[in-house]
Structures are given as structure tokens and as C-alpha cells.
Design a protein around this motif. Structure first.
Motif, PDB file in Angstrom:
ATOM      1  N   ILE A   9       0.625  -1.183  -0.016  1.00  0.00           N
ATOM      2  CA  ILE A   9      -0.007   0.111   0.082  1.00  0.00           C
ATOM      3  C   ILE A   9       0.926   1.251   0.218  1.00  0.00           C
ATOM      4  O   ILE A   9       0.683   2.301  -0.800  1.00  0.00           O
ATOM      5  N   LEU A  10       1.907   1.268   0.624  1.00  0.00           N
ATOM      6  CA  LEU A  10       2.911   2.610   1.075  1.00  0.00           C
ATOM      7  C   LEU A  10       3.475   2.708  -0.393  1.00  0.00           C
ATOM      8  O   LEU A  10       3.642   3.710  -0.750  1.00  0.00           O
ATOM      9  N   GLY A  11       3.795   1.487  -1.044  1.00  0.00           N
ATOM     10  CA  GLY A  11       4.406   1.735  -2.254  1.00  0.00           C
ATOM     11  C   GLY A  11       3.774   2.499  -3.390  1.00  0.00           C
ATOM     12  O   GLY A  11       4.221   3.134  -4.364  1.00  0.00           O
ATOM     13  N   ILE A  12       2.483   2.566  -3.323  1.00  0.00           N
ATOM     14  CA  ILE A  12       1.597   3.307  -4.094  1.00  0.00           C
ATOM     15  C   ILE A  12       1.469   4.570  -3.511  1.00  0.00           C
ATOM     16  O   ILE A  12       1.100   5.829  -4.127  1.00  0.00           O
ATOM     17  N   VAL A  13       0.919   4.798  -2.215  1.00  0.00           N
ATOM     18  CA  VAL A  13       0.316   5.993  -1.608  1.00  0.00           C
ATOM     19  C   VAL A  13       1.576   6.987  -1.409  1.00  0.00           C
ATOM     20  O   VAL A  13       1.231   8.221  -1.890  1.00  0.00           O
ATOM     21  N   ILE A  14       2.808   6.697  -1.123  1.00  0.00           N
ATOM     22  CA  ILE A  14       3.672   7.488  -1.016  1.00  0.00           C
ATOM     23  C   ILE A  14       4.077   8.270  -2.172  1.00  0.00           C
ATOM     24  O   ILE A  14       4.331   9.556  -2.185  1.00  0.00           O
ATOM     25  N   PRO A  15       4.195   7.719  -3.319  1.00  0.00           N
ATOM     26  CA  PRO A  15       4.838   8.548  -4.474  1.00  0.00           C
ATOM     27  C   PRO A  15       3.482   9.611  -4.975  1.00  0.00           C
ATOM     28  O   PRO A  15       3.998  10.669  -5.236  1.00  0.00           O
ATOM     29  N   ALA A  16       2.319   9.026  -4.690  1.00  0.00           N
ATOM     30  CA  ALA A  16       1.193   9.990  -4.950  1.00  0.00           C
ATOM     31  C   ALA A  16       1.339  11.284  -4.049  1.00  0.00           C
ATOM     32  O   ALA A  16       1.007  12.193  -4.570  1.00  0.00           O
ATOM     33  N   LEU A  17       1.340  11.013  -2.982  1.00  0.00           N
ATOM     34  CA  LEU A  17       1.569  12.116  -1.857  1.00  0.00           C
ATOM     35  C   LEU A  17       2.874  12.829  -2.153  1.00  0.00           C
ATOM     36  O   LEU A  17       2.673  14.210  -2.134  1.00  0.00           O
ATOM     37  N   TYR A  18       3.835  12.215  -2.610  1.00  0.00           N
ATOM     38  CA  TYR A  18       4.971  13.257  -3.047  1.00  0.00           C
ATOM     39  C   TYR A  18       4.633  14.042  -4.216  1.00  0.00           C
ATOM     40  O   TYR A  18       5.181  15.405  -4.135  1.00  0.00           O
ATOM     41  N   PHE A  19       4.209  13.471  -5.332  1.00  0.00           N
ATOM     42  CA  PHE A  19       3.800  14.510  -6.224  1.00  0.00           C
ATOM     43  C   PHE A  19       2.978  15.273  -5.962  1.00  0.00           C
ATOM     44  O   PHE A  19       3.038  16.732  -6.466  1.00  0.00           O
ATOM     45  N   ILE A  20       1.853  15.220  -5.072  1.00  0.00           N
ATOM     46  CA  ILE A  20       0.812  16.247  -4.695  1.00  0.00           C
ATOM     47  C   ILE A  20       1.496  17.579  -3.728  1.00  0.00           C
ATOM     48  O   ILE A  20       1.431  18.466  -3.841  1.00  0.00           O
ATOM     49  N   PHE A  21       2.482  17.023  -2.817  1.00  0.00           N
ATOM     50  CA  PHE A  21       3.284  17.697  -1.974  1.00  0.00           C
ATOM     51  C   PHE A  21       4.001  18.807  -3.087  1.00  0.00           C
ATOM     52  O   PHE A  21       4.032  20.149  -2.597  1.00  0.00           O
ATOM     53  N   MET A  22       4.827  18.437  -3.805  1.00  0.00           N
ATOM     54  CA  MET A  22       5.702  19.079  -4.765  1.00  0.00           C
ATOM     55  C   MET A  22       4.884  20.218  -5.627  1.00  0.00           C
ATOM     56  O   MET A  22       5.287  21.219  -5.767  1.00  0.00           O
ATOM     57  N   TYR A  23       3.886  19.489  -6.127  1.00  0.00           N
ATOM     58  CA  TYR A  23       2.981  20.430  -7.017  1.00  0.00           C
ATOM     59  C   TYR A  23       2.415  21.274  -6.269  1.00  0.00           C
ATOM     60  O   TYR A  23       2.442  22.615  -6.848  1.00  0.00           O
ATOM     61  N   ARG A  24       1.944  21.332  -5.047  1.00  0.00           N
ATOM     62  CA  ARG A  24       1.338  22.495  -4.340  1.00  0.00           C
ATOM     63  C   ARG A  24       2.441  23.296  -3.634  1.00  0.00           C
ATOM     64  O   ARG A  24       1.857  24.228  -3.213  1.00  0.00           O
ATOM     65  N   SER A  25       3.469  22.881  -3.641  1.00  0.00           N
ATOM     66  CA  SER A  25       4.408  23.835  -2.611  1.00  0.00           C
ATOM     67  C   SER A  25       4.659  25.230  -3.492  1.00  0.00           C
ATOM     68  O   SER A  25       4.746  25.362  -4.600  1.00  0.00           O
ATOM     69  N   PRO A  26       4.628  26.070  -2.427  1.00  0.00           N
ATOM     70  CA  PRO A  26       4.834  27.611  -3.020  1.00  0.00           C
ATOM     71  C   PRO A  26       6.345  27.681  -3.728  1.00  0.00           C
ATOM     72  O   PRO A  26       6.384  28.706  -4.190  1.00  0.00           O
ATOM     73  N   LYS A  27       7.136  26.712  -3.268  1.00  0.00           N
ATOM     74  CA  LYS A  27       8.577  26.828  -3.642  1.00  0.00           C
ATOM     75  C   LYS A  27       8.567  26.367  -5.128  1.00  0.00           C
ATOM     76  O   LYS A  27       9.614  26.462  -5.904  1.00  0.00           O
ATOM     77  N   THR A  28       7.438  25.757  -5.701  1.00  0.00           N
ATOM     78  CA  THR A  28       7.643  25.338  -7.093  1.00  0.00           C
ATOM     79  C   THR A  28       6.886  26.102  -8.003  1.00  0.00           C
ATOM     80  O   THR A  28       5.844  26.708  -7.724  1.00  0.00           O
ATOM     81  N   THR A  29       7.680  26.781  -9.236  1.00  0.00           N
ATOM     82  CA  THR A  29       7.183  27.602  -9.987  1.00  0.00           C
ATOM     83  C   THR A  29       6.131  27.052 -10.939  1.00  0.00           C
ATOM     84  O   THR A  29       5.984  25.753 -10.965  1.00  0.00           O
ATOM     85  N   SER A  30       5.457  27.937 -11.801  1.00  0.00           N
ATOM     86  CA  SER A  30       4.514  27.417 -12.735  1.00  0.00           C
ATOM     87  C   SER A  30       5.137  26.712 -13.736  1.00  0.00           C
ATOM     88  O   SER A  30       4.546  25.470 -14.175  1.00  0.00           O
ATOM     89  N   VAL A  31       6.320  26.773 -14.297  1.00  0.00           N
ATOM     90  CA  VAL A  31       7.123  26.068 -15.285  1.00  0.00           C
ATOM     91  C   VAL A  31       7.424  24.499 -14.483  1.00  0.00           C
ATOM     92  O   VAL A  31       7.191  23.519 -15.247  1.00  0.00           O
ATOM     93  N   GLU A  32       7.850  24.499 -13.289  1.00  0.00           N
ATOM     94  CA  GLU A  32       8.211  23.163 -12.552  1.00  0.00           C
ATOM     95  C   GLU A  32       6.990  22.748 -12.366  1.00  0.00           C
ATOM     96  O   GLU A  32       7.179  21.090 -12.248  1.00  0.00           O
ATOM     97  N   ARG A  33       5.738  23.293 -11.882  1.00  0.00           N
ATOM     98  CA  ARG A  33       4.500  22.477 -12.089  1.00  0.00           C
ATOM     99  C   ARG A  33       4.126  21.689 -13.210  1.00  0.00           C
ATOM    100  O   ARG A  33       3.783  20.439 -13.601  1.00  0.00           O
ATOM    101  N   SER A  34       4.295  22.277 -14.414  1.00  0.00           N
ATOM    102  CA  SER A  34       4.110  21.688 -15.727  1.00  0.00           C
ATOM    103  C   SER A  34       5.061  20.550 -16.067  1.00  0.00           C
ATOM    104  O   SER A  34       4.553  19.577 -16.502  1.00  0.00           O
ATOM    105  N   ARG A  35       6.285  20.941 -15.518  1.00  0.00           N
ATOM    106  CA  ARG A  35       7.415  19.635 -15.784  1.00  0.00           C
ATOM    107  C   ARG A  35       6.878  18.394 -14.827  1.00  0.00           C
ATOM    108  O   ARG A  35       6.918  17.352 -15.172  1.00  0.00           O
ATOM    109  N   LEU A  36       6.462  18.661 -13.822  1.00  0.00           N
ATOM    110  CA  LEU A  36       5.875  17.627 -12.994  1.00  0.00           C
ATOM    111  C   LEU A  36       4.678  16.908 -13.312  1.00  0.00           C
ATOM    112  O   LEU A  36       4.716  15.680 -13.345  1.00  0.00           O
ATOM    113  N   ILE A  37       3.760  17.441 -14.226  1.00  0.00           N
ATOM    114  CA  ILE A  37       2.634  16.772 -14.570  1.00  0.00           C
ATOM    115  C   ILE A  37       3.245  16.156 -15.966  1.00  0.00           C
ATOM    116  O   ILE A  37       2.874  14.972 -16.001  1.00  0.00           O
TER     117      ILE A  37
END
Length: 497
Positions: free
Chosen positions: A266-294
Motif C-alpha cells: 500500500i505504501l509503495g503506491i500511496v507515498i509516490p502519490a503524496l510526493y507528487f501532490i506535495f511538490m506540485y502544491r508547494s509555494p517553492k515550485t514555480t509554474s514552469v516546474e509544475r508543468s514539468r511535474l505533470i
């Protein structure tokens, strides 16, 4: 890390000195060579050690349980990169994380080398898991630091680095597995693994100052003094809570090997998903960086599919080599551990070819998503070829050349996907999460092996056709879908190619 600091690090590293690449690549190449020698030497014999009878030097576990533990162990090794990446980014810097990780790995192998109980086996696993989490993602991250962002040597440098990984992986099963499995001297093999890690630590300390300059010494997003107090208090409380819950679960009989395998799955699936969400929503991530995360999400999914096949080389295919393959071939008796040298051997031969090819093609080379789709197609074929001897030979022992062909095909896929994925991760990563994004890349392997821990339960010699056919076919289908979506994904990368 600011652009100024990135350039300052690059300027501190001698830019010529190792096959036309930065001199620091020498240090990182051989540090990872010895770490991989220790890891793959241990891994080549670990599954046999678990399911061989006690009278043959093993632990006497059920084979299905041993295969699941092997997958879960591999998953935790890569999952622990989250801890290593965070500590490198916020506290230690990558250089110190590499050194401390190597020490833990060495002691983990020393514990394995001492004959003991199943409890000691699990202690060694904890040490190796934590140590690899500190070392593995951070070595790769430092490789990215020694090149400027637009350096055309970058992909080729990662391919050379990847060859160092696999040189250690090639020699280890041959040296550790030559007599270990046949003579049942497993603990001697684990001692060789500990010695290998010791050599890696010595080389890293001896050369890092002159070859790496500032690379690895500057945390990209360091904690302030106030943050350190708060974070470390929270970590301490978290460890105590987990320890208490574990003791309660064990006393109640709820924490078993089977339940732990399911939890990690379960953790193997949940942790990466939470990681993506955390980095995408972080104020330290720029709009260009968000696009690259997608853009990174479909690449991550493709990597999970690929590693789900490739990592079964140390589980299902290891068992297949031990029990379903002719081991007396061309006048010699083949150790089943030797087959795990095939993957790195083919990479050693082909990595320079692929590195040359990408440089030769320049801007005409396939895009990153196209390379990933090729990786999935080859991986799927590597499982489908196993169907042929099963179809024609049934339950009889299989010619070992079929396994050789399977490993060869998956290596073609690996060279299209893995070194390219490492390089793409360093380019697509948000600046504030560089080491942690590298940890996310390794979480693809963690997720794959967590899934494998469940898949291996369905493997039996009687259903080989269904097992290999279904997984291989799924990889082919996903590869075709990714190829169709490649132009769209490329657009989200915002200039990264």
C-alpha cells in the motif's frame, strides 16, 4: 538551490579528466561501482539463502514467502530514498549522506556475514535499507550537480555512470555466487559484500575533495535553526509512536510477515502519490516546474511497469534459473546466481553504444517519452520470449539460452529508460526538491517491487504461460499508449528535451 549556487558548484569541479567528462565522474563512478558490488553480490544469493533448507545453510523459509520478502526488501531499499533525499536536501548535503549511508550498508552486510537467526537477518535488512536510502539517490543527484543544466554531455555522463553501476553488478554475482550457492557458504558471500562497501567508502573519502569540489556539500533547501528543533521533535515523536504501535501489533499477533508485505504494498503506491501532490502544491515550485511535474507523471507510471518486469530477475527468474533451467551446459555446471550477471554484462557492452548514439543523434534523437515507450516494448518482449520454451517444452528443464535472451531484451529496454530517466529527473526536478525528486525516481522501483510482492504469489510452474504472457502483454500495451501520448507529454516539459 539558486542558479548562482548551481553554477558555483559546476565551476568548482574540474570539467575535464574522465573520458572527456568532469573529473568528479571518476569518484562517483567508482563509489557506486563498489556500492553496487556489495548490493548485487548480496542480492544474487539472498533469495536462495532464504528458501534453502537450514541443513544447506539457508533459513528454510517457504519459497513464495521468500520471493515476497525479496520484493518487499527491494521496495523498502528504494522507498528509504525518501529519507535519504530529505536529509540531503535539508540537513546533511549529499556528500555526507553518501558517506553515512555507506557505513550503514557495510555494517548490514557484516551482520549478514555472521551466522545467526531470522531476527538477525531482519536487523541486517534494516541497516541495508536505511544505508541504501542515504547513498543511492544522492550519488545520482551529485552526478547531476557536476554538469551545467544545458551541458550536452549530461545524458552521456549518466550512461557512463550507469555503466559503473553495472560493472559492479556484473562482477558481484560471479565472485560471490560462484561457489556460495553450490557449497552453501552464504555467509562467506555476505562477507565479500561488506568488503566491497568498505573499498567504496575509502575511495570516496580519498578523492572527493579534489574531484568533486563543492558538489554535494550544499543542502539545496536547508532547515533553519527554528525549523530543525520543530522537525526533529516531530521525528522523535513519530519514531516513538511507530515503535509502540509495532510492539502492540506484534504482541497481538497482527504484525506478521504477510501483513507487513501488504502494508508495504500500500505504501509503495500511496507515498509516490503524496510526493507528487506535495511538490506540485508547494509555494517553492514555480509554474514552469509544475508543468514539468505533470509531464513526469506518465514517465513515472511507465517506469513502474518497466521495473516490475526487470526486478523479477532477482525473484521469479532467479527461481526459474534454480529450478526450471538446465544448469549443466557446454560442459560446465552453471551456478543459478550467475544469471544475475547477465543484465549488467549486457549493459557494460551496450551502454557506450547507447551513449554514443544519443550524442551522435543530438537533437534528432527520440524524445524522453519516446525512449520510455521503447523501454516498455523491450521489457514486454523479454517476458513473452519465456513463453516459447514453456509452450514447446512444458515442464521439462529449459535451455539456459532462453534466459540469456530474456535478460538481453530487458537490457535494451533498460538503456532506453533508466539512464535517461535519471537524467530527465535532474532536469525536470523543481529546484527546491532536487535530491527529493531523485528519491521520487527511485520510488518507481519501490512501487514496482511492492506490486511484485503480490504478483509473485500467483506464479507457479503450472501457470507460467499465463503469468509471463499477461505481464509482458500489459507492458507492450502501455508502451504503445505512451508512444501515442509522447508529443503531448513533451509539450508539458517546457523546453526540456
Amino acid at each position: 538551490m539558486s542558479l548562482y549556487n548551481r553554477q558555483k558548484i559546476v565551476d568548482s569541479v574540474p570539467q575535464k579528466g574522465f573520458f572527456g567528462h568532469p573529473k568528479g565522474l571518476f569518484t562517483l563512478f567508482f563509489t557506486e561501482f563498489w556500492e553496487r558490488f556489495s548490493y548485487y553480490g548480496m542480492r544474487a544469493i539472498l533469495v536462495f539463502y532464504m528458501y534453502y533448507e537450514v541443513s544447506k545453510g539457508g533459513l528454510g523459509l517457504d519459497q513464495t514467502t521468500a520471493l515476497s520478502i525479496m520484493s518487499i526488501y527491494g521496495s523498502l531499499v528504494y522507498m528509504s530514498g525518501i529519507i535519504g533525499g530529505w536529509l540531503a536536501d535539508r540537513v546533511l548535503g549529499t556528500s555526507r549522506a553518501i558517506f553515512y549511508g555507506g557505513i550503514l550498508i557495510m555494517f548490514g552486510h557484516i551482520v549478514l556475514a555472521i551466522p545467526g537467526s531470522l531476527s538477525m537477518f531482519f536487523v541486517s535488512m534494516v541497516l541495508i535499507v536505511l544505508g541504501t536510502g542515504l547513498l543511492k539517490p544522492n550519488v545520482s543527484s551529485v552526478v547531476g550537480e557536476i554538469y551545467s543544466e544545458n551541458d550536452n554531455r549530461r545524458d552521456a555522463g549518466f550512461s557512463i555512470f550507469y555503466m559503473g553501476i553495472n560493472l559492479g553488478g556484473f562482477l558481484a554475482p560471479l565472485i560471490v555466487g560462484s561457489q556460495t550457492v553450490m557449497d552453501y557458504s552464504f555467509h562467506l558471500g555476505f562477507a565479500f559484500a561488506a568488503i566491497g562497501m568498505f573499498f567504496g567508502l575509502v575511495l570516496f573519502l580519498a578523492t572527493k575533495k579534489t574531484n568533486l569540489g563543492l558538489a554535494g556539500t550544499i543542502p539545496t533547501n536547508p532547515l533553519s535553526a527554528e525549523e530543525k528543533k520543530k522537525v526533529f521533535t516531530q521525528i522523535g515523536i513519530g519514531i516513538v509512536i511507530i515503535a509502540v504501535l509495532a510492539v502492540i501489533a506484534v504482541s497481538m499477533g497482527a504484525l506478521t510477515i504477510e501483513s507487513f508485505i501488504n502494508l508495504v504494498g500500500i505504501l509503495g503506491i500511496v507515498i509516490p502519490a503524496l510526493y507528487f501532490i506535495f511538490m506540485y502544491r508547494s509555494p517553492k515550485t514555480t509554474s514552469v516546474e509544475r508543468s514539468r511535474l505533470i509531464a513526469y507523471i506518465p514517465l513515472f507510471i511507465a517506469a513502474v511497469m518497466f521495473w516490475a518486469i526487470q526486478e523479477q530477475g532477482s525473484t521469479i527468474l532467479a527461481s526459474y534459473a534454480d529450478k526450471r533451467t538446465q544448469l549443466d551446459f557446454a560442459g560446465i555446471h552453471v551456478s543459478p546466481a550467475w544469471f544475475q550477471s547477465l543484465n549488467p554484462l549486457f549493459i557494460i557492452i551496450l551502454a557506450p553504444v547507447f551513449a554514443w548514439l544519443w550524442v551522435k543523434l543530438g537533437n534528432r534523437q527520440p524524445t524522453i517519452p519516446q525512449k520510455f515507450s521503447l523501454g516498455l516494448l523491450f521489457a514486454g518482449l523479454s517476458f513473452l520470449v519465456i513463453l516459447l520454451p514453456v509452450y514447446y517444452g512444458g515442464a521439462s528443464l529449459v535451455n539456459p539460452l532462453w534466459l540469456v535472451l530474456s535478460y538481453f531484451l530487458v537490457v535494451l529496454g533498460e538503456l532506453c529508460l533508466s539512464p535517461v530517466g535519471l537524467s530527465a529527473t535532474t532536469k525536470l526536478a523543481p529546484a527546491a526538491f532536487s535530491a527529493q525528486t531523485m528519491s521520487l525516481w527511485f520510488l518507481a522501483n519501490a512501487a514496482a517491487q511492492a506490486i511484485n510482492a503480490q504478483l509473485v504469489k500467483f506464479y507457479t510452474p503450472e501457470n507460467e504461460m499465463f503469468y509471463f504472457g499477461l505481464i509482458g502483454g500489459a507492458s507492450l500495451v502501455l508502451g504503445v499508449i505512451l508512444l501515442a501520448l509522447a508529443p503531448k507529454i513533451q509539450g508539458f516539459m517546457k523546453g526540456i528535451r
